[in-house]
Design an enzyme around this catalytic site. Sequence first.
Site, PDB file in Angstrom:
ATOM      1  N   TYR A   1      13.732  -8.522 -81.619  1.00  9.87           N
ATOM      2  CA  TYR A   1      12.404  -9.415 -81.581  1.00  9.87           C
ATOM      3  C   TYR A   1      11.921  -9.433 -80.017  1.00  9.87           C
ATOM      4  O   TYR A   1      10.636  -9.296 -79.864  1.00  9.87           O
ATOM      5  CB  TYR A   1      12.825 -10.973 -81.705  1.00  9.87           C
ATOM      6  CG  TYR A   1      11.821 -11.797 -81.813  1.00  9.87           C
ATOM      7  CD1 TYR A   1      10.933 -11.909 -82.865  1.00  9.87           C
ATOM      8  CD2 TYR A   1      11.629 -12.545 -80.655  1.00  9.87           C
ATOM      9  CE1 TYR A   1       9.896 -13.068 -82.685  1.00  9.87           C
ATOM     10  CE2 TYR A   1      10.733 -13.615 -80.570  1.00  9.87           C
ATOM     11  CZ  TYR A   1       9.805 -13.958 -81.673  1.00  9.87           C
ATOM     12  OH  TYR A   1       8.841 -14.648 -81.740  1.00  9.87           O
TER      13      TYR A   1
ATOM     14  N   LYS B   1       7.991  -8.062 -78.970  1.00 10.93           N
ATOM     15  CA  LYS B   1       6.980  -8.705 -78.172  1.00 10.93           C
ATOM     16  C   LYS B   1       6.989  -8.174 -76.926  1.00 10.93           C
ATOM     17  O   LYS B   1       5.828  -8.405 -76.159  1.00 10.93           O
ATOM     18  CB  LYS B   1       7.835 -10.272 -78.075  1.00 10.93           C
ATOM     19  CG  LYS B   1       7.814 -10.993 -79.501  1.00 10.93           C
ATOM     20  CD  LYS B   1       6.526 -11.331 -80.050  1.00 10.93           C
ATOM     21  CE  LYS B   1       6.576 -11.984 -81.278  1.00 10.93           C
ATOM     22  NZ  LYS B   1       5.156 -12.256 -81.902  1.00 10.93           N
TER      23      LYS B   1
END
Length: 243
Positions: A151, A155
Amino acid sequence: MDFKGKVIVVTGSGRGIGRTIAERFAKAGGTVVISDLDDATVRQVASEIGGGAIGIAANVTSADDVARLLEEASSKLGSVDVVVNNAGITRDTLMIRMDEKDWDMVLDINLKGAFLVTKAASRIMMKQRRGRIVNISSVVGLTGNAGQSNYSASKAGLIGLTKSAAKELASRGVTVNAVAPGYIETEMTKNLPEAVRDDYMTRIALKRPGSPDDVASAVMFFASDEAAYVTGQVLAVDGGLSM
Protein backbone atom coordinates in the site's frame (compact mmCIF):
# COMPACT_ATOMS: atom_id res chain seq x y z
CA MET A 1 -17.05 26.56 -4.11
CA ASP A 2 -19.26 26.50 -7.18
CA PHE A 3 -19.03 23.56 -9.60
CA LYS A 4 -22.14 24.33 -11.65
CA GLY A 5 -21.60 23.23 -15.23
CA LYS A 6 -18.66 21.01 -14.26
CA VAL A 7 -18.49 17.25 -14.81
CA ILE A 8 -16.62 15.33 -12.12
CA VAL A 9 -15.60 11.66 -12.39
CA VAL A 10 -14.79 9.98 -9.06
CA THR A 11 -13.41 6.43 -9.15
CA GLY A 12 -14.11 4.12 -6.23
CA SER A 13 -17.11 6.27 -5.28
CA GLY A 14 -19.55 3.49 -4.48
CA ARG A 15 -18.87 3.94 -0.76
CA GLY A 16 -16.55 5.45 1.84
CA ILE A 17 -14.38 8.49 1.19
CA GLY A 18 -15.07 8.33 -2.55
CA ARG A 19 -18.81 8.58 -2.01
CA THR A 20 -18.36 11.53 0.35
CA ILE A 21 -16.23 13.31 -2.25
CA ALA A 22 -18.91 12.71 -4.88
CA GLU A 23 -21.67 13.97 -2.55
CA ARG A 24 -19.76 17.16 -1.81
CA PHE A 25 -19.25 17.93 -5.50
CA ALA A 26 -22.96 17.31 -6.17
CA LYS A 27 -23.95 19.66 -3.33
CA ALA A 28 -21.69 22.30 -4.91
CA GLY A 29 -23.62 22.04 -8.16
CA GLY A 30 -21.39 19.65 -10.08
CA THR A 31 -22.61 16.76 -12.22
CA VAL A 32 -20.94 13.68 -10.82
CA VAL A 33 -20.07 10.36 -12.43
CA ILE A 34 -20.10 7.60 -9.82
CA SER A 35 -17.74 4.80 -10.79
CA ASP A 36 -16.99 1.53 -9.04
CA LEU A 37 -16.97 -2.17 -9.91
CA ASP A 38 -20.65 -3.01 -9.40
CA ASP A 39 -23.19 -1.63 -11.86
CA ALA A 40 -26.14 -1.80 -9.46
CA THR A 41 -24.17 0.02 -6.75
CA VAL A 42 -23.07 2.93 -8.92
CA ARG A 43 -26.57 3.43 -10.27
CA GLN A 44 -28.04 3.35 -6.78
CA VAL A 45 -25.50 5.84 -5.40
CA ALA A 46 -26.01 8.16 -8.38
CA SER A 47 -29.77 8.07 -7.77
CA GLU A 48 -29.30 8.88 -4.08
CA ILE A 49 -26.88 11.73 -4.74
CA GLY A 50 -29.07 13.28 -7.42
CA GLY A 51 -28.17 16.48 -9.22
CA GLY A 52 -27.99 14.69 -12.56
CA ALA A 53 -25.38 12.22 -11.30
CA ILE A 54 -24.89 9.09 -13.38
CA GLY A 55 -23.31 5.73 -12.56
CA ILE A 56 -20.80 4.00 -14.83
CA ALA A 57 -19.29 0.74 -13.60
CA ALA A 58 -15.64 0.20 -14.53
CA ASN A 59 -12.59 -1.77 -13.47
CA VAL A 60 -9.72 0.72 -13.24
CA THR A 61 -7.15 -2.01 -13.96
CA SER A 62 -8.67 -2.53 -17.44
CA ALA A 63 -7.58 -0.04 -20.11
CA ASP A 64 -10.70 -0.84 -22.14
CA ASP A 65 -13.00 -0.25 -19.16
CA VAL A 66 -11.28 3.02 -18.32
CA ALA A 67 -11.46 4.27 -21.90
CA ARG A 68 -15.18 3.44 -21.96
CA LEU A 69 -15.72 5.22 -18.62
CA LEU A 70 -14.17 8.49 -19.81
CA GLU A 71 -15.69 8.34 -23.28
CA GLU A 72 -19.18 7.64 -21.91
CA ALA A 73 -18.90 10.39 -19.31
CA SER A 74 -17.77 12.90 -21.94
CA SER A 75 -20.36 11.93 -24.55
CA LYS A 76 -23.30 11.84 -22.11
CA LEU A 77 -22.43 14.96 -20.14
CA GLY A 78 -20.49 17.05 -22.64
CA SER A 79 -17.08 17.21 -20.98
CA VAL A 80 -14.87 15.87 -18.21
CA ASP A 81 -13.64 18.75 -16.08
CA VAL A 82 -12.43 17.00 -12.92
CA VAL A 83 -11.17 13.47 -12.30
CA VAL A 84 -10.56 12.13 -8.79
CA ASN A 85 -8.46 8.96 -8.67
CA ASN A 86 -9.82 7.51 -5.45
CA ALA A 87 -10.16 3.78 -6.21
CA GLY A 88 -7.90 1.77 -3.93
CA ILE A 89 -7.60 -1.30 -1.73
CA THR A 90 -5.44 -2.61 1.09
CA ARG A 91 -4.02 -6.09 1.64
CA ASP A 92 -2.03 -5.55 4.81
CA THR A 93 0.52 -7.91 6.30
CA LEU A 94 4.22 -7.91 7.09
CA MET A 95 6.35 -8.05 3.96
CA ILE A 96 7.90 -11.40 4.91
CA ARG A 97 4.38 -12.92 4.91
CA MET A 98 2.98 -11.05 1.91
CA ASP A 99 1.82 -13.09 -1.06
CA GLU A 100 2.95 -11.90 -4.46
CA LYS A 101 -0.68 -11.74 -5.59
CA ASP A 102 -1.49 -9.29 -2.79
CA TRP A 103 1.42 -7.09 -3.85
CA ASP A 104 0.30 -7.19 -7.49
CA MET A 105 -3.37 -6.54 -6.71
CA VAL A 106 -2.68 -3.44 -4.60
CA LEU A 107 -0.24 -1.98 -7.12
CA ASP A 108 -2.59 -2.76 -10.02
CA ILE A 109 -5.62 -1.04 -8.52
CA ASN A 110 -4.01 1.79 -6.58
CA LEU A 111 -1.27 2.81 -9.02
CA LYS A 112 -1.84 1.28 -12.43
CA GLY A 113 -5.52 2.19 -12.15
CA ALA A 114 -4.68 5.84 -11.52
CA PHE A 115 -2.24 5.78 -14.46
CA LEU A 116 -4.87 4.39 -16.83
CA VAL A 117 -7.52 6.88 -15.71
CA THR A 118 -5.11 9.80 -15.89
CA LYS A 119 -3.98 8.78 -19.36
CA ALA A 120 -7.55 8.51 -20.66
CA ALA A 121 -8.66 11.74 -18.98
CA SER A 122 -5.62 13.57 -20.32
CA ARG A 123 -6.72 13.02 -23.91
CA ILE A 124 -10.02 14.76 -23.22
CA MET A 125 -8.61 17.53 -21.05
CA MET A 126 -5.74 18.38 -23.40
CA LYS A 127 -8.24 18.93 -26.22
CA GLN A 128 -10.35 21.12 -23.92
CA ARG A 129 -7.18 22.89 -22.74
CA ARG A 130 -8.45 22.71 -19.20
CA GLY A 131 -8.94 20.14 -16.46
CA ARG A 132 -8.23 19.12 -12.89
CA ILE A 133 -6.90 15.73 -11.80
CA VAL A 134 -6.74 14.96 -8.08
CA ASN A 135 -5.12 11.76 -6.84
CA ILE A 136 -5.88 10.25 -3.44
CA SER A 137 -2.52 9.18 -2.05
CA SER A 138 -1.88 8.55 1.66
CA VAL A 139 0.32 9.75 4.48
CA VAL A 140 1.99 6.31 4.37
CA GLY A 141 3.13 7.16 0.85
CA LEU A 142 5.23 9.85 2.55
CA THR A 143 6.32 7.97 5.67
CA GLY A 144 5.94 4.24 4.99
CA ASN A 145 4.26 1.92 7.45
CA ALA A 146 5.05 -1.52 8.84
CA GLY A 147 2.67 -4.11 7.43
CA GLN A 148 1.76 -1.95 4.45
CA SER A 149 4.71 -2.23 2.09
CA ASN A 150 2.42 -2.80 -0.91
CA TYR A 151 0.00 0.00 0.00
CA SER A 152 2.79 2.43 0.90
CA ALA A 153 4.62 1.70 -2.34
CA SER A 154 1.46 2.25 -4.38
CA LYS A 155 0.72 5.56 -2.68
CA ALA A 156 4.32 6.76 -2.95
CA GLY A 157 4.22 5.83 -6.63
CA LEU A 158 1.03 7.86 -6.97
CA ILE A 159 2.90 10.92 -5.72
CA GLY A 160 5.55 10.38 -8.39
CA LEU A 161 2.82 9.96 -11.00
CA THR A 162 1.17 13.18 -9.80
CA LYS A 163 4.33 15.24 -10.18
CA SER A 164 5.25 13.76 -13.56
CA ALA A 165 1.75 14.22 -14.97
CA ALA A 166 1.64 17.78 -13.64
CA LYS A 167 4.78 18.61 -15.63
CA GLU A 168 3.49 16.93 -18.78
CA LEU A 169 0.03 18.50 -18.75
CA ALA A 170 0.67 22.02 -17.45
CA SER A 171 1.12 23.56 -20.89
CA ARG A 172 -2.41 22.47 -21.80
CA GLY A 173 -4.04 24.07 -18.77
CA VAL A 174 -4.44 20.83 -16.82
CA THR A 175 -3.38 20.68 -13.16
CA VAL A 176 -2.55 17.49 -11.27
CA ASN A 177 -2.34 17.37 -7.48
CA ALA A 178 -2.58 14.81 -4.69
CA VAL A 179 -4.25 14.61 -1.30
CA ALA A 180 -2.58 12.40 1.31
CA PRO A 181 -5.07 11.45 4.04
CA GLY A 182 -3.90 10.25 7.42
CA TYR A 183 -6.05 8.48 10.01
CA ILE A 184 -9.57 9.02 8.69
CA GLU A 185 -12.55 7.65 10.58
CA THR A 186 -14.34 5.25 8.27
CA GLU A 187 -16.08 1.90 8.66
CA MET A 188 -12.70 0.23 8.15
CA THR A 189 -10.82 2.19 10.83
CA LYS A 190 -13.67 1.80 13.32
CA ASN A 191 -12.85 -1.91 13.40
CA LEU A 192 -9.20 -1.40 14.34
CA PRO A 193 -8.10 -2.66 17.76
CA GLU A 194 -8.36 -0.05 20.50
CA ALA A 195 -4.59 -0.17 21.09
CA VAL A 196 -3.94 0.76 17.45
CA ARG A 197 -6.42 3.64 17.61
CA ASP A 198 -4.86 4.90 20.83
CA ASP A 199 -1.41 4.79 19.26
CA TYR A 200 -2.59 6.96 16.37
CA MET A 201 -4.11 9.49 18.78
CA THR A 202 -0.77 9.91 20.57
CA ARG A 203 0.94 10.72 17.26
CA ILE A 204 -1.69 13.03 15.74
CA ALA A 205 -1.00 16.63 16.71
CA LEU A 206 -4.70 17.57 16.68
CA LYS A 207 -5.51 14.53 18.86
CA ARG A 208 -8.49 13.39 16.82
CA PRO A 209 -9.16 11.35 13.71
CA GLY A 210 -10.06 13.06 10.46
CA SER A 211 -13.35 12.64 8.62
CA PRO A 212 -14.13 11.88 4.97
CA ASP A 213 -15.38 15.48 4.73
CA ASP A 214 -11.89 16.71 5.65
CA VAL A 215 -10.49 14.82 2.67
CA ALA A 216 -13.30 16.01 0.39
CA SER A 217 -12.61 19.65 1.27
CA ALA A 218 -8.99 19.32 0.17
CA VAL A 219 -10.01 17.58 -3.05
CA MET A 220 -12.51 20.31 -3.84
CA PHE A 221 -9.89 23.00 -3.31
CA PHE A 222 -7.54 21.40 -5.84
CA ALA A 223 -10.46 20.99 -8.26
CA SER A 224 -11.64 24.58 -7.90
CA ASP A 225 -10.70 27.82 -9.64
CA GLU A 226 -9.07 28.86 -6.36
CA ALA A 227 -6.25 26.38 -7.13
CA ALA A 228 -5.72 27.46 -10.74
CA TYR A 229 -2.05 28.23 -10.04
CA VAL A 230 -1.37 25.09 -8.00
CA THR A 231 -0.03 21.91 -9.62
CA GLY A 232 2.23 19.02 -8.74
CA GLN A 233 1.55 19.42 -5.01
CA VAL A 234 0.77 16.93 -2.23
CA LEU A 235 -1.46 18.09 0.63
CA ALA A 236 -1.38 15.95 3.77
CA VAL A 237 -4.77 15.87 5.47
CA ASP A 238 -3.59 14.13 8.61
CA GLY A 239 -3.96 16.38 11.65
CA GLY A 240 -0.17 16.65 11.86
CA LEU A 241 0.51 12.91 11.87
CA SER A 242 3.31 13.15 9.30
CA MET A 243 5.11 16.14 10.84
